[in-house]
Design a protein around this motif. Structure first.
Motif, mmCIF file in Angstrom:
data_model
loop_
_atom_site.group_PDB
_atom_site.id
_atom_site.type_symbol
_atom_site.label_atom_id
_atom_site.label_comp_id
_atom_site.label_asym_id
_atom_site.label_seq_id
_atom_site.Cartn_x
_atom_site.Cartn_y
_atom_site.Cartn_z
ATOM 1 N N THR A 20 -1.249 -10.684 6.838
ATOM 2 C CA THR A 20 -1.208 -9.401 6.137
ATOM 3 C C THR A 20 0.126 -9.211 5.427
ATOM 4 O OG1 THR A 20 -2.813 -8.276 7.533
ATOM 5 C CG2 THR A 20 -1.141 -6.906 6.508
ATOM 6 N N MET A 21 1.209 -9.558 6.095
ATOM 7 C CA MET A 21 2.537 -9.418 5.502
ATOM 8 C C MET A 21 2.703 -10.353 4.308
ATOM 9 S SD MET A 21 6.223 -9.811 7.427
ATOM 10 C CE MET A 21 6.021 -8.297 8.388
ATOM 11 N N VAL A 22 2.233 -11.582 4.449
ATOM 12 C CA VAL A 22 2.322 -12.542 3.349
ATOM 13 C C VAL A 22 1.538 -12.033 2.151
ATOM 14 C CG1 VAL A 22 1.738 -14.879 2.604
ATOM 15 C CG2 VAL A 22 2.702 -14.512 4.877
ATOM 16 N N GLY A 23 0.300 -11.543 2.402
ATOM 17 C CA GLY A 23 -0.517 -11.010 1.320
ATOM 18 C C GLY A 23 0.131 -9.810 0.651
ATOM 19 N N GLY A 24 0.764 -8.950 1.451
ATOM 20 C CA GLY A 24 1.436 -7.780 0.894
ATOM 21 C C GLY A 24 2.615 -8.149 0.016
ATOM 22 N N ILE A 25 3.355 -9.152 0.429
ATOM 23 C CA ILE A 25 4.497 -9.614 -0.365
ATOM 24 C C ILE A 25 4.016 -10.155 -1.710
ATOM 25 C CG2 ILE A 25 6.298 -11.387 -0.505
ATOM 26 C CD1 ILE A 25 6.569 -11.086 2.582
ATOM 27 N N ILE A 26 2.927 -10.928 -1.672
ATOM 28 C CA ILE A 26 2.377 -11.497 -2.908
ATOM 29 C C ILE A 26 1.835 -10.399 -3.815
ATOM 30 C CG2 ILE A 26 0.575 -12.986 -3.863
ATOM 31 C CD1 ILE A 26 0.811 -14.638 -1.237
ATOM 32 N N ALA A 27 1.069 -9.462 -3.234
ATOM 33 C CA ALA A 27 0.447 -8.388 -4.020
ATOM 34 C C ALA A 27 1.482 -7.495 -4.687
ATOM 35 C CB ALA A 27 -0.468 -7.551 -3.135
ATOM 36 N N SER A 28 2.600 -7.258 -4.012
ATOM 37 C CA SER A 28 3.639 -6.375 -4.555
ATOM 38 C C SER A 28 4.592 -7.097 -5.499
ATOM 39 C CB SER A 28 4.432 -5.749 -3.409
ATOM 40 O OG SER A 28 5.114 -6.756 -2.672
ATOM 41 N N LYS A 29 4.473 -8.430 -5.554
ATOM 42 C CA LYS A 29 5.312 -9.255 -6.429
ATOM 43 C C LYS A 29 6.804 -9.061 -6.158
ATOM 44 C CE LYS A 29 1.859 -9.127 -10.128
ATOM 45 N NZ LYS A 29 1.572 -8.786 -11.547
ATOM 46 N N GLN A 30 7.118 -8.817 -4.890
ATOM 47 C CA GLN A 30 8.521 -8.647 -4.528
ATOM 48 C C GLN A 30 9.075 -9.922 -3.907
ATOM 49 O OE1 GLN A 30 9.159 -6.240 -0.815
ATOM 50 N NE2 GLN A 30 6.968 -5.854 -1.000
ATOM 51 N N ALA A 31 10.382 -10.034 -3.897
ATOM 52 C CA ALA A 31 11.002 -11.199 -3.269
ATOM 53 C C ALA A 31 10.702 -11.174 -1.772
ATOM 54 C CB ALA A 31 12.506 -11.169 -3.505
ATOM 55 N N SER A 32 10.497 -12.330 -1.192
ATOM 56 C CA SER A 32 10.112 -12.417 0.218
ATOM 57 C C SER A 32 11.330 -12.365 1.132
ATOM 58 C CB SER A 32 9.339 -13.705 0.486
ATOM 59 O OG SER A 32 9.107 -13.852 1.866
ATOM 60 N N GLN A 33 11.461 -11.260 1.864
ATOM 61 C CA GLN A 33 12.522 -11.172 2.860
ATOM 62 C C GLN A 33 12.134 -11.915 4.139
ATOM 63 O OE1 GLN A 33 13.238 -6.737 2.760
ATOM 64 N NE2 GLN A 33 15.332 -7.409 2.454
ATOM 65 N N LEU A 34 10.882 -12.333 4.212
ATOM 66 C CA LEU A 34 10.444 -13.074 5.385
ATOM 67 C C LEU A 34 11.209 -14.390 5.515
ATOM 68 C CD1 LEU A 34 8.475 -13.070 7.769
ATOM 69 C CD2 LEU A 34 6.772 -14.157 6.294
ATOM 70 N N GLN A 35 11.654 -14.926 4.380
ATOM 71 C CA GLN A 35 12.406 -16.174 4.400
ATOM 72 C C GLN A 35 13.756 -16.025 5.090
ATOM 73 O OE1 GLN A 35 12.417 -16.991 0.195
ATOM 74 N NE2 GLN A 35 10.505 -18.160 0.272
ATOM 75 N N ALA A 36 14.254 -14.791 5.182
ATOM 76 C CA ALA A 36 15.533 -14.560 5.847
ATOM 77 C C ALA A 36 15.390 -14.534 7.365
ATOM 78 C CB ALA A 36 16.152 -13.247 5.368
ATOM 79 N N ALA A 37 14.202 -14.150 7.850
ATOM 80 C CA ALA A 37 13.957 -14.112 9.291
ATOM 81 C C ALA A 37 13.763 -15.529 9.826
ATOM 82 C CB ALA A 37 12.742 -13.244 9.595
ATOM 83 N N THR A 38 13.841 -15.679 11.139
ATOM 84 C CA THR A 38 13.764 -17.001 11.768
ATOM 85 C C THR A 38 12.375 -17.224 12.359
ATOM 86 O OG1 THR A 38 16.109 -16.855 12.362
ATOM 87 C CG2 THR A 38 14.782 -18.507 13.506
ATOM 88 N N PRO A 39 11.601 -18.178 11.842
ATOM 89 C CA PRO A 39 10.260 -18.413 12.381
ATOM 90 C C PRO A 39 10.312 -18.921 13.822
ATOM 91 C CG PRO A 39 10.847 -20.118 10.787
ATOM 92 C CD PRO A 39 11.923 -19.080 10.727
ATOM 93 N N LEU A 40 9.550 -18.270 14.690
ATOM 94 C CA LEU A 40 9.539 -18.644 16.107
ATOM 95 C C LEU A 40 8.204 -19.226 16.538
ATOM 96 C CD1 LEU A 40 11.374 -15.493 17.569
ATOM 97 C CD2 LEU A 40 12.382 -17.731 17.028
ATOM 98 N N VAL A 41 7.163 -18.365 16.578
ATOM 99 C CA VAL A 41 5.873 -18.796 17.136
ATOM 100 C C VAL A 41 4.711 -18.148 16.396
ATOM 101 C CG1 VAL A 41 4.418 -18.813 19.211
ATOM 102 C CG2 VAL A 41 6.894 -19.058 19.445
#
Length: 319
Positions: A95-116
Motif C-alpha cells: 500500500t505504501m509503495v503504491g501510494g508513493i507511486i500514485a502521488s509521484k513523490q520522492a520515496s522516503q522509504l529508501q531512507a529507512a532500513t529494510p528489516l523483515v
C-alpha cells in the motif's frame, strides 16, 4: 556500580550498537503504524508487538498511529524523527509503495532500513447485506451501464484495493479513469461507510472485514488471489472472468542510519517473534499468508516491487 551509572553505560553501548541482543530486548520498542486504528496495518503492528513481548524480545511496545496518504505521512514523520534509533520500527507494505507511486513523490522509504517482510494478504471485496447487488457480476454490470454510480470504497489512493478496482474496470471494458473510488484514512472509516451504504462495494484485507462477514453484516463477493482462500467463502476474480490477481505484503523497516549490529538485533528479534503462539494465532485469525524475507533480500524485494507496481498501475491507467 550505581544504578544511574549503569543506565548511562547501557545507553552509551546502545548508541554504538555494542549491546548484546539480550540487553537490547529490555528496551521499549517504538512502533510507527502509518494508518489510523482499526485497519490492516494497525492489526499487524499490534500483533507483532504482542509477539515481540511474548518472545522476550521487548519488555514493552508503544504505538504511534499516523494515518493518511497510503502511509506516506507516517513514513515521513518516522524518517525525520527516528534517525539512528535502534528501537524504532515502522510497518510498511505494498500500500505504501503504491501510494508513493500514485502521488509521484520522492520515496522516503529508501531512507529507512529494510528489516523483515512478514506476510502477504490478498484483498476481499464485500457488499453490505442490505445491498440490492448480490455478486461481483451485478456490480460489474452496473459499472458498465454507469461507471460513476458504483462507488468503490477502500484505503488511500494507490492501495492494492484501489489498483484492483481499476484493474476490474479495465478487464470489464470500462474506462479505468471513470472508476469512482472513495478513499478512507483507515479501516474503521471504510467499514462504517460500507455498513452505512455510503459506498457500493468495499475492498480491503480480511483483517478489516472478517468479523462483519462472520456476523452476516457483509457479503464477500470476490478475492484477489489466484485460488480461493481458506476460511473465506468467496470466488476469485479469475473465476468470474476477470483476470485480476493482486496481493498486499506487509513488513517492517527500521530507522535510518542504524548500525549493522543494531539492524541484525532487530531482524533476529522480529524473526523470533514470528515463531510465537501469539503471532501464529494472529496469522490464522486474519487469513494472512506467511512470507518471511529478511535483510538485504527484503530490501531488493521492495526495489522490485516499485518497478512491478509502477508497471501495473501504468497499464491500469492510474499513472
Amino acid at each position: 556500580m550505581r544504578r544511574s551509572t549503569f543506565l548511562r553505560t547501557l545507553a552509551a553501548l546502545s548508541a554504538t550498537g555494542a549491546l548484546p541482543f539480550s540487553a537490547w530486548a529490555a528496551a521499549d520498542i517504538k512502533t510507527m503504524i502509518p494508518a489510523n486504528p482499526g485497519g490492516g496495518w494497525d492489526a499487524t503492528g499490534r500483533a507483532l508487538g504482542k509477539a515481540l513481548q511474548e518472545a522476550g524480545v521487548a519488555s514493552s511496545v508503544s504505538y504511534d498511529n499516523k494515518g493518511g496518504a497510503s502511509g506516506t505521512i507516517g513514513l515521513a514523520q518516522f524518517v525525520n524523527s527516528s534517525k539512528r534509533d535502534p528501537n524504532a520500527i515502522i510497518m510498511t507494505g505494498a500500500t505504501m509503495v503504491g501510494g508513493i507511486i500514485a502521488s509521484k513523490q520522492a520515496s522516503q522509504l529508501q531512507a529507512a532500513t529494510p528489516l523483515v517482510r512478514l506476510m502477504s494478504e490478498y484483498q476481499v471485496f464485500v457488499l453490505p447485506t442490505s445491498s440490492p447487488f448480490k455478486t461481483m457480476k451485478d456490480v460489474v454490470e452496473q459499472m458498465k451501464k454507469d461507471p460513476g454510480s458504483v462507488k468503490w470504497g477502500g484505503g488511500s489512493r494507490g492501495t492494492t484495493e484501489h489498483i484492483a478496482a481499476v484493474m476490474i474496470a479495465r478487464e470489464a471494458g470500462v474506462d479505468p479513469t471513470k472508476v469512482n473510488y472513495v478513499a478512507f484514512r483507515g479501516g474503521g472509516e471504510a467499514v462504517s461507510s460500507i455498513l452505512g451504504g455510503n459506498v457500493t462495494v468495499g475492498g480491503s484485507g480480511y483483517t478489516e472485514f472478517g468479523e462483519y462477514i462472520k456476523a452476516g453484516k457483509m457479503r464477500a463477493i470476490a478475492v484477489t488471489s489466484d485460488t480461493r482462500l481458506k476460511g473465506i467463502d468467496a470466488p476469485t476474480l479469475k473465476e468470474q472472468g476477470l483476470n485480476v490477481v493482486i496481493g498486499n505484503w506487509r513488513g517492517v523497516h527500521g530507522a535510518p542510519d542504524i548500525t549493522p549490529d543494531q539492524r541484525k538485533a532487530l531482524i533476529d528479534g522480529i524473526v523470533k517473534a514470528t515463531k510465537t503462539r501469539a503471532w501464529q494465532q494472529a496469522v490464522e485469525q486474519n487469513g494472512w499468508t506467511p512470507a518471511l524475507l529478511t535483510g538485504d533480500e527484503f530490501g531488493k524485494f521492495v526495489e522490485d516491487e516499485f518497478a512491478s507496481l509502477r508497471a501495473t498501475m501504468a497499464k491500469a491507467g492510474m499513472i
